[in-house]
Design a protein around this motif. Structure first.
Motif, short mmCIF file in Angstrom:
data_model
loop_
_atom_site.label_atom_id
_atom_site.label_comp_id
_atom_site.label_asym_id
_atom_site.label_seq_id
_atom_site.Cartn_x
_atom_site.Cartn_y
_atom_site.Cartn_z
N THR A 10 9.42 22.51 -4.70
CA THR A 10 7.75 21.50 -4.24
C THR A 10 8.58 20.08 -4.75
OG1 THR A 10 6.91 23.14 -5.43
CG2 THR A 10 5.70 21.21 -4.80
N CYS A 11 8.00 19.51 -3.81
CA CYS A 11 9.03 17.50 -3.91
C CYS A 11 7.15 17.14 -3.47
CB CYS A 11 9.39 17.48 -3.19
SG CYS A 11 9.13 17.35 -1.16
N ILE A 12 7.72 15.55 -4.25
CA ILE A 12 6.44 14.62 -3.63
C ILE A 12 7.53 13.96 -2.26
CG2 ILE A 12 4.95 12.89 -4.41
CD1 ILE A 12 3.84 15.57 -5.82
N THR A 13 6.50 13.67 -1.22
CA THR A 13 6.45 12.16 -0.15
C THR A 13 5.74 11.42 -0.59
OG1 THR A 13 4.96 14.02 1.38
CG2 THR A 13 7.78 14.39 1.66
N ALA A 17 5.15 16.18 9.11
CA ALA A 17 6.87 16.75 8.20
C ALA A 17 6.17 17.83 7.24
CB ALA A 17 7.72 15.57 7.49
N ALA A 18 5.21 17.89 7.34
CA ALA A 18 4.33 18.34 6.45
C ALA A 18 4.25 19.58 6.66
CB ALA A 18 3.93 18.68 4.90
N ASN A 19 3.76 20.03 8.39
CA ASN A 19 3.28 20.91 9.03
C ASN A 19 5.08 21.66 9.42
OD1 ASN A 19 0.55 21.03 8.60
ND2 ASN A 19 0.57 19.39 10.77
N TYR A 20 5.81 20.93 9.71
CA TYR A 20 6.79 20.75 9.94
C TYR A 20 8.02 22.03 9.22
CZ TYR A 20 12.38 20.90 11.12
OH TYR A 20 13.63 21.08 11.26
N PHE A 21 7.63 21.85 8.24
CA PHE A 21 7.56 22.79 6.47
C PHE A 21 7.21 23.65 6.53
CE2 PHE A 21 9.63 18.18 4.76
CZ PHE A 21 10.58 18.27 5.36
N ILE A 22 5.92 23.54 7.21
CA ILE A 22 5.70 25.29 6.95
C ILE A 22 6.36 26.34 7.83
CG2 ILE A 22 2.80 26.05 7.46
CD1 ILE A 22 2.44 23.67 6.05
N LYS A 23 6.47 25.55 9.29
CA LYS A 23 6.22 26.15 10.47
C LYS A 23 7.78 27.15 10.63
CE LYS A 23 3.53 23.63 13.22
NZ LYS A 23 3.66 22.64 15.15
N ASN A 24 9.11 26.00 9.80
CA ASN A 24 9.92 26.48 9.48
C ASN A 24 11.00 26.65 8.13
OD1 ASN A 24 10.94 25.32 12.15
ND2 ASN A 24 10.15 23.86 11.98
N VAL A 72 1.11 -1.05 -0.08
CA VAL A 72 0.18 -0.07 0.15
C VAL A 72 0.84 0.90 -0.15
CG1 VAL A 72 -1.86 -1.15 1.44
CG2 VAL A 72 0.15 -0.23 2.71
N SER A 73 0.40 2.05 -0.17
CA SER A 73 1.53 3.58 -0.75
C SER A 73 0.20 4.90 -0.37
CB SER A 73 2.51 3.15 -1.85
OG SER A 73 1.83 3.32 -3.08
N GLU A 74 0.74 6.35 -0.34
CA GLU A 74 -0.03 7.02 -0.79
C GLU A 74 1.68 8.42 -0.53
OE1 GLU A 74 -2.51 9.14 -0.37
OE2 GLU A 74 -2.70 7.28 0.60
N GLU A 75 0.94 9.39 -1.54
CA GLU A 75 2.01 10.53 -2.15
C GLU A 75 1.29 12.00 -1.37
OE1 GLU A 75 2.25 10.46 -5.76
OE2 GLU A 75 3.91 8.60 -6.43
N MET A 76 2.17 13.16 -1.40
CA MET A 76 1.82 14.09 -0.39
C MET A 76 2.44 14.73 -1.39
SD MET A 76 1.59 15.16 3.36
CE MET A 76 0.51 14.32 3.34
N GLU A 77 2.31 15.72 -2.10
CA GLU A 77 2.83 17.17 -2.68
C GLU A 77 3.36 18.13 -1.65
OE1 GLU A 77 2.60 20.36 -5.28
OE2 GLU A 77 2.23 18.79 -6.63
N VAL A 78 4.57 18.53 -1.02
CA VAL A 78 4.75 19.10 0.06
C VAL A 78 5.83 20.68 -0.70
CG1 VAL A 78 6.37 19.62 1.49
CG2 VAL A 78 5.47 17.84 1.02
N LYS A 79 5.11 21.71 -0.17
CA LYS A 79 5.82 23.25 -0.74
C LYS A 79 6.85 23.49 -0.02
CE LYS A 79 1.76 24.43 -3.39
NZ LYS A 79 2.01 23.55 -4.67
N VAL A 80 7.94 22.36 -0.41
CA VAL A 80 9.89 22.89 0.08
C VAL A 80 10.65 21.50 -1.23
CG1 VAL A 80 9.22 20.67 0.87
CG2 VAL A 80 11.85 22.64 2.18
N SER A 81 11.97 21.57 -1.19
CA SER A 81 12.60 21.48 -2.34
C SER A 81 12.78 19.94 -1.51
CB SER A 81 13.88 22.16 -2.49
OG SER A 81 15.03 22.27 -0.91
N ALA A 82 13.12 19.83 -2.68
CA ALA A 82 13.72 17.82 -2.71
C ALA A 82 14.93 17.97 -1.30
CB ALA A 82 13.75 16.80 -3.45
#
Length: 155
Positions: A112-115, A146-153, A5-15
């Protein structure tokens, strides 16, 4: 029986920036701080590279099992892939012969990256009914933290 099983999420931070969290023990420490409702205690044995062992204890009353140990079996900084396998307790006590979690950080653009998270498992035929307890949701929760961490930092 084998499953995935897998899932992806787009994140507004560089890979590169995302891997600074995913590719280090900082992710485990963040999980321990942020997901106290999911993880009661997290013991780390190692430097974060291949061979590092995490002893994960869940809160009292957690269904199915109270703890397990997982070992980092792959850490590829070039491809930004980290894998860990359960080596003791937990899923192994329920008839699984393999339970592997993987995080990947995939570059999409400069900022932007995909986790992506994947769970692969093998289970003995006589325990096949236990395959229904496999859930990607705990891994998705980690990606959300992790995504929230990137937004805060964000710099």
């Amino acid at each position: 029986m084998f499953g995935t099983v897998s899932e992806e999420m787009e994140v507004k931070v560089s890979a590169t920036e995302a891997w600074k969290l995913y590719g280090t023990l900082q992710l485990a420490k963040l999980i321990e701080e942020e997901l106290t409702d999911v993880i009661h205690k997290l013991e780390i044995h190692g430097d974060g590279g291949v061979g590092t062992i995490l002893n994960i204890t869940f809160p009292p009353g957690t269904p199915f099992f109270s703890s397990y140990k997982e070992k980092f079996t792959k850490m590829d900084h070039e491809k930004r892939v980290k894998e860990a396998e359960v080596i003791e307790g937990g899923y192994l006590d329920l008839g699984f012969t393999l339970y592997r979690g993987r995080f990947e950080v995939i570059e999409k653009s400069e900022n932007t990256c995909i986790t992506k998270t994947t769970i692969e498992y093998e289970i003995k035929e006589e325990a096949a009914a236990n395959a229904s307890i496999v859930s990607i949701q705990p891994m998705v929760k980690i990606m959300e933290v992790a995504a929230n961490y990137f937004i805060k930092n964000k710099k």
